[in-house]
Write a protein that holds these residues in place. Structure first.
Motif, mmCIF file in Angstrom:
data_model
loop_
_atom_site.group_PDB
_atom_site.id
_atom_site.type_symbol
_atom_site.label_atom_id
_atom_site.label_comp_id
_atom_site.label_asym_id
_atom_site.label_seq_id
_atom_site.Cartn_x
_atom_site.Cartn_y
_atom_site.Cartn_z
ATOM 1 N N PHE A 151 20.427 64.239 55.471
ATOM 2 C CA PHE A 151 21.821 63.602 55.328
ATOM 3 C C PHE A 151 21.895 62.278 55.196
ATOM 4 O O PHE A 151 20.754 61.426 54.981
ATOM 5 C CB PHE A 151 22.398 63.895 56.991
ATOM 6 C CG PHE A 151 22.368 64.810 57.366
ATOM 7 C CD1 PHE A 151 23.753 65.929 57.587
ATOM 8 C CD2 PHE A 151 21.741 66.155 57.784
ATOM 9 C CE1 PHE A 151 24.087 67.180 57.224
ATOM 10 C CE2 PHE A 151 21.944 67.398 58.040
ATOM 11 C CZ PHE A 151 22.648 67.417 57.833
ATOM 12 N N GLU A 152 22.969 62.113 53.982
ATOM 13 C CA GLU A 152 23.960 60.383 54.345
ATOM 14 C C GLU A 152 24.209 60.335 55.641
ATOM 15 O O GLU A 152 25.090 60.728 55.313
ATOM 16 C CB GLU A 152 24.398 60.147 53.544
ATOM 17 C CG GLU A 152 24.723 59.462 53.011
ATOM 18 C CD GLU A 152 26.256 58.939 51.713
ATOM 19 O OE1 GLU A 152 27.108 57.797 51.163
ATOM 20 O OE2 GLU A 152 26.129 60.374 51.073
ATOM 21 N N VAL A 153 24.100 59.303 56.232
ATOM 22 C CA VAL A 153 24.497 58.462 57.350
ATOM 23 C C VAL A 153 24.858 57.132 56.516
ATOM 24 O O VAL A 153 24.487 56.139 55.433
ATOM 25 C CB VAL A 153 22.610 58.024 58.262
ATOM 26 C CG1 VAL A 153 24.163 57.091 59.309
ATOM 27 C CG2 VAL A 153 22.201 59.211 58.128
ATOM 28 N N VAL A 154 26.141 56.940 57.059
ATOM 29 C CA VAL A 154 26.670 55.530 56.622
ATOM 30 C C VAL A 154 26.775 55.204 58.653
ATOM 31 O O VAL A 154 27.340 55.541 59.439
ATOM 32 C CB VAL A 154 28.887 56.039 56.865
ATOM 33 C CG1 VAL A 154 29.422 54.822 56.736
ATOM 34 C CG2 VAL A 154 28.494 57.051 55.810
ATOM 35 N N GLN A 155 26.398 53.951 58.558
ATOM 36 C CA GLN A 155 26.014 53.686 59.851
ATOM 37 C C GLN A 155 27.673 51.873 60.497
ATOM 38 O O GLN A 155 27.797 51.530 58.969
ATOM 39 C CB GLN A 155 25.052 52.570 59.635
ATOM 40 C CG GLN A 155 23.393 53.477 60.317
ATOM 41 C CD GLN A 155 22.390 52.984 59.798
ATOM 42 O OE1 GLN A 155 22.049 51.749 60.784
ATOM 43 N NE2 GLN A 155 21.786 53.772 58.337
ATOM 44 N N GLY A 156 27.806 52.235 61.722
ATOM 45 C CA GLY A 156 29.092 51.455 62.179
ATOM 46 C C GLY A 156 27.772 50.052 62.545
ATOM 47 O O GLY A 156 27.000 49.966 63.399
ATOM 48 N N SER A 157 28.851 49.086 63.199
ATOM 49 C CA SER A 157 28.494 47.871 64.028
ATOM 50 C C SER A 157 28.218 47.868 65.912
ATOM 51 O O SER A 157 27.297 47.679 66.442
ATOM 52 C CB SER A 157 28.119 46.193 63.826
ATOM 53 O OG SER A 157 30.522 46.547 63.488
ATOM 54 N N ASN A 158 29.393 49.078 65.415
ATOM 55 C CA ASN A 158 29.178 49.179 67.283
ATOM 56 C C ASN A 158 30.408 50.441 67.509
ATOM 57 O O ASN A 158 30.931 50.877 66.856
ATOM 58 C CB ASN A 158 30.291 47.877 67.352
ATOM 59 C CG ASN A 158 31.794 47.822 66.917
ATOM 60 O OD1 ASN A 158 32.902 48.798 67.602
ATOM 61 N ND2 ASN A 158 32.137 47.313 66.083
ATOM 62 N N TYR A 159 30.060 50.765 69.123
ATOM 63 C CA TYR A 159 30.386 52.312 69.094
ATOM 64 C C TYR A 159 32.388 52.230 68.901
ATOM 65 O O TYR A 159 32.459 53.305 68.634
ATOM 66 C CB TYR A 159 29.814 52.660 70.554
ATOM 67 C CG TYR A 159 30.120 53.421 71.327
ATOM 68 C CD1 TYR A 159 29.811 54.935 71.290
ATOM 69 C CD2 TYR A 159 31.117 53.217 72.854
ATOM 70 C CE1 TYR A 159 30.215 55.379 71.334
ATOM 71 C CE2 TYR A 159 31.453 54.531 73.244
ATOM 72 C CZ TYR A 159 31.476 55.496 73.129
ATOM 73 O OH TYR A 159 32.275 56.535 73.704
ATOM 74 N N ASN A 160 32.785 51.620 69.226
ATOM 75 C CA ASN A 160 33.521 52.427 69.429
ATOM 76 C C ASN A 160 34.561 51.634 67.805
ATOM 77 O O ASN A 160 35.506 52.552 68.089
ATOM 78 C CB ASN A 160 34.805 50.425 70.149
ATOM 79 C CG ASN A 160 34.486 50.918 71.493
ATOM 80 O OD1 ASN A 160 35.168 51.995 72.124
ATOM 81 N ND2 ASN A 160 33.806 50.141 72.376
ATOM 82 N N GLY A 161 33.511 51.118 67.222
ATOM 83 C CA GLY A 161 34.256 51.268 65.943
ATOM 84 C C GLY A 161 33.989 52.580 65.051
ATOM 85 O O GLY A 161 34.716 52.743 64.229
ATOM 86 N N LEU A 162 33.565 53.048 65.474
ATOM 87 C CA LEU A 162 32.549 54.531 64.412
ATOM 88 C C LEU A 162 33.861 55.358 64.354
ATOM 89 O O LEU A 162 34.168 56.048 64.011
ATOM 90 C CB LEU A 162 31.758 55.046 65.379
ATOM 91 C CG LEU A 162 30.531 54.277 64.616
ATOM 92 C CD1 LEU A 162 28.986 54.799 65.880
ATOM 93 C CD2 LEU A 162 29.710 54.651 63.761
ATOM 94 N N PHE A 163 34.534 55.268 65.582
ATOM 95 C CA PHE A 163 35.812 56.395 65.940
ATOM 96 C C PHE A 163 37.091 56.491 64.950
ATOM 97 O O PHE A 163 37.441 57.072 64.451
ATOM 98 C CB PHE A 163 36.192 56.578 67.055
ATOM 99 C CG PHE A 163 35.476 56.632 68.194
ATOM 100 C CD1 PHE A 163 35.168 57.807 69.173
ATOM 101 C CD2 PHE A 163 34.696 56.088 69.440
ATOM 102 C CE1 PHE A 163 34.504 58.546 69.379
ATOM 103 C CE2 PHE A 163 33.735 56.187 69.746
ATOM 104 C CZ PHE A 163 33.676 57.478 70.450
ATOM 105 N N GLN A 164 37.052 54.873 64.365
ATOM 106 C CA GLN A 164 37.834 54.088 63.964
ATOM 107 C C GLN A 164 37.527 54.644 62.610
ATOM 108 O O GLN A 164 38.463 55.191 61.678
ATOM 109 C CB GLN A 164 38.366 52.623 64.041
ATOM 110 C CG GLN A 164 39.194 52.289 63.594
ATOM 111 C CD GLN A 164 41.052 53.482 63.646
ATOM 112 O OE1 GLN A 164 41.279 52.494 64.035
ATOM 113 N NE2 GLN A 164 41.529 53.904 62.036
#
Length: 293
Positions: free
Chosen positions: A153-166
């Motif tokens: 899978f191609e994974v897009v990573q976010g820097s913090n938990y809350n920001g991933l929803f946005q």
């Protein structure tokens, strides 16, 4: 002789209670972060079951928010004495895990958070190859990033938990993998602010993904871990203790996700150590075949 025995018992009790064992744990990343409420309640219950053997304990939050990598750096120091993290070969060498899956492995059962208007697209997915054409969102420090990548899978990573929803709602990735014991609370907390967020209705993914309590690999860490090991086994082996706690946090959630109606896709997890207790059925819960006792 009875007086001497009583006096000895009193001395032992006083010694046990003189210096309560300190369990300092990591705090949530935000007021909406309830991912570990069950785990800390489980730890408290396990410690209570061992008071006669080990004496008093002190369970308190760390004074600041830390990423998982920062938690491992702090573990065993003044900021942190216990943390939660998944099974991982390298971390189990560097630190001291209590190899008891805290939620009986349920965190390895994953549903997808998606944008509501895309449900029809996901409903047409019948195999892993089709799902691999889409991108998955994960946190930058999260250990299962490698599991998804190793499974193609191609994974897009976010820097913090809350920001991933946005990030999901902004179209930065196609779906956000969440465990069946997390996703209901996460959606409920954001329903008003994020009405386009939805739990996908047709897919269930599974990979073995036990979460453990970790301690520093020191004499002090070993003592803390030994007590937790004893207490957790007492809780897990007694349905009178385990079932009310588990059902309070997780019971209704499983029924609401219609797991039996979903396509189940299996991923490999090559990052488990040989010591992972996969062959001990008492430590795992099959959500398709409850109860566990």
């Amino acid at each position: 002789m009875k007086v001497i025995a009583l006096f000895s018992a009193l001395l032992m009790s006083a010694a046990l209670n003189a210096n309560p064992m300190l369990y300092r744990y990591h705090i949530p990343e935000s007021a909406q972060d309830h991912r570990y409420d069950y785990h800390w309640a489980l730890l408290k219950l396990a410690l209570e079951q061992t008071s006669a053997q080990y004496g008093d304990y002190q369970l308190e939050p760390a004074p600041l928010v830390m990423s998982e990598s920062r938690q491992f750096q702090a573990l065993g120091g003044p900021l942190l004495s216990v943390m939660i993290s998944p099974a991982d070969i390298e971390n189990e060498k560097r630190f001291l895990p209590v190899r008891i899956p805290l939620d009986k492995g349920l965190i390895g059962y994953r549903v997808l958070l998606i944008r509501k208007e895309r449900q029809a697209e996901f409903s047409r997915i019948n195999n892993l190859e089709q799902l691999r054409k889409l991108t998955v969102g994960q946190g930058r420090d999260w250990r299962d990033v490698r599991v998804w990548q190793d499974n193609g899978f191609e994974v897009v990573q976010g820097s913090n938990y809350n920001g991933l929803f946005q990030m999901l709602l902004s179209g930065r990735f196609d779906f956000f993998s969440r465990s069946i014991v997390e996703v209901q609370d996460e959606l409920a907390q954001r329903r008003q602010q994020m009405p386009d967020l939805a739990i996908e209705k047709s897919i269930l993914i599974y990979y073995p993904w036990p979460f453990y309590f970790y301690f520093a690999r020191t004499d002090a860490g070993q003592k803390l871990a030994d007590r937790v090991q004893v207490g957790l086994m007492k809780v897990f082996n007694d349905p009178v203790l385990f079932d009310p706690l588990f059902n309070r946090f997780n019971g209704a959630k499983l029924a609401q996700l219609n797991l039996q109606e979903r396509h189940v896709f299996y991923l490999e997890n090559p990052f488990l150590s040989a010591e992972t207790p996969l062959q001990n059925p008492e430590l795992w819960l099959d959500p398709f075949n409850r109860p566990s006792h």
